[in-house]
Scaffold this motif. Structure first.
Motif: not given
Lengths: 112, 114
Positions: A6-9, A84-89, A96-106
């Protein structure tokens, strides 16, 4: 390795203006993408997922596999969208729904 | 329904000690995941348990461990605490059968290591 960027903090807009929170990802397999939101003094909660193709609170997000992006958009921002908004994958498939990789958040701030 | 409950909410430990954090998922949810949240690294996945079995594991040292009980309650343990373990530890539960992938998060346990 999977990564979410997430490029924008920080992102500031005025009420009524369009807003777009950017999310890019890298993943070798078939991903599922999510947006989570945390309002002030509240728990982290799901906003929307790409599979559902819903509009939640006026927000939409389209998965662009070519650009590996999942940007969150809203045509007219409201003050209550400040959060605060987080994108996650996660890996698609349900195990694997319990295993999310999160962005740093905006942090989105909507000014009156 | 009650939400995900984490205890304790706040705790202070010193280096070298160990800590156990508890998480009670939403009733009926059999999947419990743990995340570490720090200002520098953000939210990082620790592990996931489903039906008392660890299903997924993140990239953390062996000092971090967890378990899940038959009632789906989960605990995580951190041994030989380091200053860098200071963080907010979040637990999340999910209803796997729903297929939605939605995680329901607790309020977290804030650990400070001195």
């Amino acid at each position: 390795a999977q990564r979410v960027t997430q490029p924008e903090k920080l992102l500031s807009v005025f009420k009524g203006a369009p807003v777009e929170l950017k999310c890019n990802y890298s993943y070798s397999g078939s991903p599922e993408l999510f947006w989570y939101v945390q309002y002030s003094r509240q728990r982290l909660q799901l906003l929307l997922r790409h599979i559902s193709r819903e509009s939640i609170k006026g927000f939409t997000a389209d998965l662009n596999k070519g650009e590996t992006s999942f940007h969150l958009k809203k045509p007219f921002a409201q003050e209550e969208d400040s959060a605060m908004y987080y994108c996650a994958l996660s890996r698609a498939g349900g195990t694997s729904y319990g295993k999310l990789t999160f962005g740093q958040g905006t942090i989105l701030t909507v000014h009156p | 329904k009650a939400g995900v409950t984490q205890t304790p909410r706040y705790l202070i430990k010193t280096r070298g000690q160990q800590v156990t954090l508890s998480c009670s998922p939403i009733s009926g949810h059999r999947s419990v995941s743990w995340y570490q949240q720090t200002p520098g690294q953000g939210l990082q996945f620790l592990f996931e348990y489903f039906s008392e079995t660890q299903r997924n594991k993140g990239n953390f040292p062996g000092r971090f461990s967890g378990r899940q009980f038959s009632n789906s309650r989960s605990e995580m343990n951190v041994s030989t605490l380091e200053l860098g373990d200071s963080a907010l530890y979040l637990c999340a539960s999910s209803l796997v059968a729903s297929g939605t992938g939605e995680l329901f998060f607790g309020e977290g346990s804030r650990l400070t290591v001195l």
